[in-house]
Structure formats: structure tokens, C-alpha cells
Design an enzyme around this catalytic site. Structure first.
Site, PDB file in Angstrom:
ATOM      1  N   HIS A  37       0.796  -1.231   0.000  1.00  0.00           N
ATOM      2  CA  HIS A  37       0.000   0.000   0.000  1.00  0.00           C
ATOM      3  C   HIS A  37       0.828   1.281   0.000  1.00  0.00           C
ATOM      4  O   HIS A  37       0.272   2.371   0.141  1.00  0.00           O
ATOM      5  CB  HIS A  37      -0.943   0.009   1.199  1.00  0.00           C
ATOM      6  CG  HIS A  37      -2.023  -1.020   1.117  1.00  0.00           C
ATOM      7  ND1 HIS A  37      -3.026  -0.979   0.177  1.00  0.00           N
ATOM      8  CD2 HIS A  37      -2.250  -2.138   1.857  1.00  0.00           C
ATOM      9  CE1 HIS A  37      -3.836  -2.018   0.337  1.00  0.00           C
ATOM     10  NE2 HIS A  37      -3.382  -2.739   1.339  1.00  0.00           N
ATOM     11  N   GLN A 138      -1.748 -13.566   5.240  1.00  0.00           N
ATOM     12  CA  GLN A 138      -2.848 -12.702   5.638  1.00  0.00           C
ATOM     13  C   GLN A 138      -4.186 -13.388   5.370  1.00  0.00           C
ATOM     14  O   GLN A 138      -4.467 -13.826   4.259  1.00  0.00           O
ATOM     15  CB  GLN A 138      -2.783 -11.364   4.893  1.00  0.00           C
ATOM     16  CG  GLN A 138      -1.668 -10.481   5.375  1.00  0.00           C
ATOM     17  CD  GLN A 138      -1.817  -9.027   4.953  1.00  0.00           C
ATOM     18  OE1 GLN A 138      -0.861  -8.287   5.041  1.00  0.00           O
ATOM     19  NE2 GLN A 138      -2.997  -8.602   4.541  1.00  0.00           N
ATOM     20  N   GLU A 140      -7.762 -12.444   5.098  1.00  0.00           N
ATOM     21  CA  GLU A 140      -8.501 -11.195   4.940  1.00  0.00           C
ATOM     22  C   GLU A 140      -9.694 -11.328   4.005  1.00  0.00           C
ATOM     23  O   GLU A 140     -10.051 -10.389   3.290  1.00  0.00           O
ATOM     24  CB  GLU A 140      -7.565 -10.073   4.476  1.00  0.00           C
ATOM     25  CG  GLU A 140      -6.662 -10.420   3.319  1.00  0.00           C
ATOM     26  CD  GLU A 140      -5.623  -9.345   3.055  1.00  0.00           C
ATOM     27  OE1 GLU A 140      -5.773  -8.220   3.560  1.00  0.00           O
ATOM     28  OE2 GLU A 140      -4.664  -9.627   2.318  1.00  0.00           O
ATOM     29  N   ASP A 166      -9.902  -5.563   4.937  1.00  0.00           N
ATOM     30  CA  ASP A 166     -10.322  -6.336   3.768  1.00  0.00           C
ATOM     31  C   ASP A 166     -11.273  -7.458   4.157  1.00  0.00           C
ATOM     32  O   ASP A 166     -12.156  -7.828   3.379  1.00  0.00           O
ATOM     33  CB  ASP A 166      -9.101  -6.904   3.041  1.00  0.00           C
ATOM     34  CG  ASP A 166      -8.428  -5.863   2.157  1.00  0.00           C
ATOM     35  OD1 ASP A 166      -9.129  -4.960   1.673  1.00  0.00           O
ATOM     36  OD2 ASP A 166      -7.209  -5.947   1.959  1.00  0.00           O
TER      37      ASP A 166
END
Length: 240
Positions: A37, A138, A140, A166
Site C-alpha cells: 500500500h 494474511q 482477509e 479487507d
């Protein structure tokens, strides 16, 4: 990458090796460069790793995508670990681990990068060094929550990292604080602990850190360099 017991780090979103040098003077156990990000190219990541080595602060990288070239370059420059986004199935987890391994995997080999001591290690020792990447997957999405046990069971996966935002979106929600998201996160925590794997997550502050640490979350990323700078600056100004 630190293993065992509560470990606390922060996200780094500013493309500056000096940030790592400064954080290396703190009591943090690790930091995570957020290449998913934030704007980090390969050369900048290499500079961040140079600073990591200089101050002895283990540095993981949240990679922007699951691909062999991205994982290869991230590990070659000496990342202590990977935070891998959107691992929704055990097959994706197996693919990720294969990309981290020379032996029995698909990771290309060169003895010249930082991880291999710039050519000073034998091939066997370089291969050994390449086996030590700390891999956090992750979780998510609603699909990943359902598959969490199978993901945790993949050999080479060190832990599960809960991606609240998310996860909320995948459930059709717009608040990570929604009780349904919290319930899903609790399932992941229980699953990871039952599998003997590290459970990690992002939190905004020390109060959240303590709350989730009490539930067995051991690898906690608190805030980010940007947020820490902004909050510290705000604290200098009297309320008005």
C-alpha cells in the site's frame, strides 16, 4: 524475525532508510515495510534492508502481490520475513512456500545477493540461509477464514495475520469493528493457536495491542510510521 512470545512492530510506509535507522533506536522487535500500500520499488527496498542490517532491526515486507519474481527479489535482498496478502486457500499458501524455497521449491538461486553474504557463503550454506524466511499469511476474506486451518497446516507457514479491513469488505461490511468481523477474527485466532502457529494482526493503539495480546495474538503491528509522526506532532499542540 523474532519468534516466540509477544513481539511488537509497526508498519513503515515512508520510503526512507532513515526511518528504519530511527526505529532501530527504539524498543520495537521488528518493522514491516508496506510494499502493498505504499510506494516502494526494488532499489528503495534494498536501501531499507541496508538500514535494517545497520541497526539490527528485523524487517519484514508486505509484498504487493504473490508472484515468484516479487518473492525472489524480496528474499534475495535480505528480508527477514514476508507478510503475504490475500492468502485465501491452502493451495495459495503452498505456492507461496514453494516460491520461498530453493530446495524442493521454485525459487531461483544466486549466491551473490545479500542473503547469501554477497558470494562469501558456500552454495550449501546459502541454500540453508534461504530456508529461514518467516512467512505470515494474511487472512482477509471470508473464504480465507473458512480455510484458515488448512492454510495453517501448510508446511513452512509460520503464522496467520488477520487483515481486518479487507475481511470486513469481503463480508459486505464497511466497519472493521462490526461484531461479525470480530467473530471471524476470533475464529482465526483460535485456529492459529490450535495449530501452534503465530497469530498476528494490525492494531491502532496500545489498548488494542493489550486486548488482543490477552487473546493470544503474538505478532502485533501497531500503527505506522506515518501515524506515529502525526500523533506525536499533534501532541505538541495544546487543544484548541
Amino acid at each position: 524475525m523474532p519468534r516466540g512470545g509477544l513481539k511488537v512492530g509497526t508498519f513503515v510506509k515512508t520510503a526512507s532508510p532513515q526511518v528504519i535507522e530511527v526505529l532501530g533506536q527504539s524498543r520495537l522487535d521488528f518493522a514491516v515495510v508496506d510494499a502493498e500500500h505504499a510506494p516502494f520499488d526494488r532499489l528503495t527496498l534494498d536501501l531499507m534492508m541496508t538500514a535494517s542490517c545497520a541497526v539490527g532491526l528485523p524487517l519484514a515486507v508486505r509484498i504487493p502481490e504473490v508472484s515468484a519474481p516479487v518473492i525472489l527479489s524480496t528474499l534475495d535482498i535480505g528480508a527477514a520475513g514476508l507478510l503475504v496478502p490475500h492468502v485465501d486457500t491452502a493451495q495459495v499458501a503452498r505456492d507461496v512456500i514453494a516460491m520461498t524455497r530453493h530446495r524442493g521449491g521454485v525459487r531461483g538461486f544466486s549466491g551473490s545477493p545479500r542473503f547469501a553474504g554477497y558470494g562469501t557463503l558456500s552454495m550449501a550454506k546459502s541454500l540453508d540461509a534461504g530456508e529461514g524466511a518467516f512467512v505470515m499469511c494474511q487472512i482477509e476474506s471470508a473464504e480465507a477464514v473458512e480455510n484458515a486451518a488448512a492454510i495453517a497446516a501448510v508446511d513452512g507457514v509460520d503464522g496467520l495475520f488477520i487483515g481486518y479491513a479487507d475481511l470486513a469488505l469481503s463480508m459486505g461490511l464497511e466497519s472493521p469493528q462490526d461484531p461479525r468481523v470480530t467473530a471471524a477474527a476470533e475464529r482465526v485466532i483460535e485456529t492459529g493457536r490450535a495449530a501452534g502457529k503465530t497469530v498476528g494482526m494490525f492494531v491502532s493503539n496500545a489498548a488494542e495491542r493489550d486486548r488482543f495480546a490477552a487473546r493470544g495474538v503474538e505478532w502485533i503491528v501497531v500503527s505506522s510510521d506515518q501515524s506515529l509522526l502525526r500523533l506525536a506532532a499533534d501532541a505538541l499542540v495544546p487543544a484548541r
